[in-house]
Design a protein around this motif. Structure first.
Motif, PDB file in Angstrom:
ATOM      1  N   LEU A  35      32.867  51.382  43.492  1.00 39.45           N
ATOM      2  CA  LEU A  35      34.026  50.907  44.245  1.00 39.45           C
ATOM      3  C   LEU A  35      35.216  51.803  43.956  1.00 39.45           C
ATOM      4  CD1 LEU A  35      33.880  47.023  43.755  1.00 39.45           C
ATOM      5  CD2 LEU A  35      33.280  48.315  45.790  1.00 39.45           C
ATOM      6  N   ILE A  37      39.073  51.596  43.784  1.00 40.85           N
ATOM      7  CA  ILE A  37      40.111  50.574  43.678  1.00 40.85           C
ATOM      8  C   ILE A  37      41.477  51.253  43.638  1.00 40.85           C
ATOM      9  CG2 ILE A  37      40.975  48.623  42.330  1.00 40.85           C
ATOM     10  CD1 ILE A  37      38.184  48.350  41.140  1.00 40.85           C
ATOM     11  N   ILE A  62      37.683  41.794  38.380  1.00 39.48           N
ATOM     12  CA  ILE A  62      36.965  42.297  39.555  1.00 39.48           C
ATOM     13  C   ILE A  62      35.465  42.389  39.260  1.00 39.48           C
ATOM     14  CG2 ILE A  62      36.647  44.302  41.052  1.00 39.48           C
ATOM     15  CD1 ILE A  62      39.620  44.858  40.816  1.00 39.48           C
ATOM     16  N   ALA A  63      35.120  42.936  38.093  1.00 34.03           N
ATOM     17  CA  ALA A  63      33.711  43.062  37.723  1.00 34.03           C
ATOM     18  C   ALA A  63      33.059  41.694  37.571  1.00 34.03           C
ATOM     19  CB  ALA A  63      33.581  43.864  36.431  1.00 34.03           C
ATOM     20  N   SER A  65      33.944  38.872  39.072  1.00 38.42           N
ATOM     21  CA  SER A  65      33.793  38.217  40.373  1.00 38.42           C
ATOM     22  C   SER A  65      32.607  38.790  41.142  1.00 38.42           C
ATOM     23  CB  SER A  65      35.077  38.368  41.190  1.00 38.42           C
ATOM     24  OG  SER A  65      35.325  39.739  41.484  1.00 38.42           O
ATOM     25  N   GLU A  66      32.373  40.100  41.026  1.00 34.46           N
ATOM     26  CA  GLU A  66      31.227  40.698  41.705  1.00 34.46           C
ATOM     27  C   GLU A  66      29.918  40.213  41.095  1.00 34.46           C
ATOM     28  OE1 GLU A  66      31.509  44.916  41.856  1.00 34.46           O
ATOM     29  OE2 GLU A  66      32.670  44.858  43.708  1.00 34.46           O
ATOM     30  N   SER A  67      29.910  40.038  39.779  1.00 38.98           N
ATOM     31  CA  SER A  67      28.691  39.607  39.110  1.00 38.98           C
ATOM     32  C   SER A  67      28.414  38.125  39.332  1.00 38.98           C
ATOM     33  CB  SER A  67      28.797  39.896  37.609  1.00 38.98           C
ATOM     34  OG  SER A  67      27.679  39.397  36.914  1.00 38.98           O
ATOM     35  N   ASN A  70      29.302  37.354  43.603  1.00 36.08           N
ATOM     36  CA  ASN A  70      28.772  38.333  44.559  1.00 36.08           C
ATOM     37  C   ASN A  70      29.822  38.678  45.609  1.00 36.08           C
ATOM     38  OD1 ASN A  70      26.827  40.089  45.537  1.00 36.08           O
ATOM     39  ND2 ASN A  70      25.956  38.574  46.939  1.00 36.08           N
ATOM     40  N   THR A  72      34.062  40.595  45.944  1.00 36.15           N
ATOM     41  CA  THR A  72      35.133  41.353  45.313  1.00 36.15           C
ATOM     42  C   THR A  72      36.453  40.630  45.550  1.00 36.15           C
ATOM     43  OG1 THR A  72      33.945  43.426  45.686  1.00 36.15           O
ATOM     44  CG2 THR A  72      36.287  43.579  45.179  1.00 36.15           C
ATOM     45  N   TYR A  74      40.449  40.560  45.134  1.00 39.13           N
ATOM     46  CA  TYR A  74      41.571  41.456  44.901  1.00 39.13           C
ATOM     47  C   TYR A  74      42.824  40.880  45.553  1.00 39.13           C
ATOM     48  CZ  TYR A  74      40.880  43.040  49.723  1.00 39.13           C
ATOM     49  OH  TYR A  74      40.754  43.090  51.081  1.00 39.13           O
ATOM     50  N   ILE A  87      40.534  48.149  47.997  1.00 34.46           N
ATOM     51  CA  ILE A  87      39.196  48.389  47.452  1.00 34.46           C
ATOM     52  C   ILE A  87      38.304  48.919  48.565  1.00 34.46           C
ATOM     53  CG2 ILE A  87      37.169  47.340  46.392  1.00 34.46           C
ATOM     54  CD1 ILE A  87      38.954  45.370  45.017  1.00 34.46           C
ATOM     55  N   ASP A  89      34.483  50.962  49.458  1.00 31.19           N
ATOM     56  CA  ASP A  89      33.183  51.456  49.007  1.00 31.19           C
ATOM     57  C   ASP A  89      33.159  52.976  49.134  1.00 31.19           C
ATOM     58  OD1 ASP A  89      32.068  48.974  48.418  1.00 31.19           O
ATOM     59  OD2 ASP A  89      31.548  48.631  50.520  1.00 31.19           O
TER      60      ASP A  89
END
Length: 219
Positions: A35, A37, A62-63, A65-67, A70, A72, A74, A87, A89
């Motif tokens: 990502l 950012i 952020i990490a 929330s993604e884990s 699933n 992102t 922000y 953010i 990709d």
């Protein structure tokens, strides 16, 4: 040797290039998951310990929330004066990469003399392509190497090896290479027909006694 250069070194270099290309492609796939950012006033935040702590906590959130979610999470911002975080990709243009890697592997196959379909374990490309021509060329190359390169070397060792094996008549000992390929049923049938046709013609000539011919057929 190939024009004075070792063929082994030429193949080794081509294999290294192919391996490097595979490694580069794997790294590119891994990079595609990154990502990007954008955080407003990042340099100002890095100017103080409190700002660094806030930045670390923000990245950890952020990490997490993604884990966990699933997704992102922000800060989107409220307008022009407050742009918020951005953010993105990592964008990669994948077009042309397969052709590029195939070109490197085809170069490796050309240098080694091994058909591309065999060395890469892939089916032949193109309409009505069977790969039989490439395979036949490969068997011819291997056969030439056996007879013109390996056999002369082995014949230097044969007198010693045969005598050490206890052979009583070393001069009568001979050997052949194992077949490189197994004939198909069609080829075996065609060979049998040719053999029977030759035997029939030989019998019709009457040049061989019937007893000798029958004994030969039984064996």
């Amino acid at each position: 040797m190939y024009w004075g250069d070792s063929q082994l070194l030429r193949v080794f270099g081509a294999v290294q290039n192919s391996d490097h290309a595979q490694t580069w492609f794997v790294e590119l796939i891994r990079k595609a998951k990154l990502l990007r950012i954008g955080i407003p006033d990042l340099l100002d935040m890095m100017g103080s310990e409190a700002g660094k702590q806030q930045l670390n906590e923000r990245i950890a959130l952020i990490a997490s929330s993604e884990s966990t979610l699933n997704a992102t999470v922000y800060r989107s911002g409220t307008g022009t004066d407050d742009p918020g975080e951005k953010i993105d990709d990592y964008q990669i243009n994948w077009s042309g990469i397969p052709a590029f890697m195939d070109a490197i592997d085809q170069r490796m196959a050309a240098v080694s003399g091994i058909p591309f379909t065999k060395i890469m374990g892939r089916s032949p490309g193109g309409m009505n392509a069977t790969g039989d021509h490439d395979t036949d060329n490969w068997w011819d190359t291997v056969g030439d190497g056996q007879e013109n390169e390996t056999r002369p070397c082995l014949e230097q060792l044969d007198p010693i090896l045969i005598r050490s094996a206890g052979a009583k008549n070393p001069d009568k000992v001979w050997w052949l290479w194992a077949p490189l390929r197994k004939p198909t049923e069609k080829e075996e049938a065609e060979t049998f027909d040719l053999l029977m046709d030759a035997i029939t013609k030989l019998i019709d000539t009457g040049m061989l006694p019937e007893e000798a011919m029958s004994r030969a057929c039984r064996t």
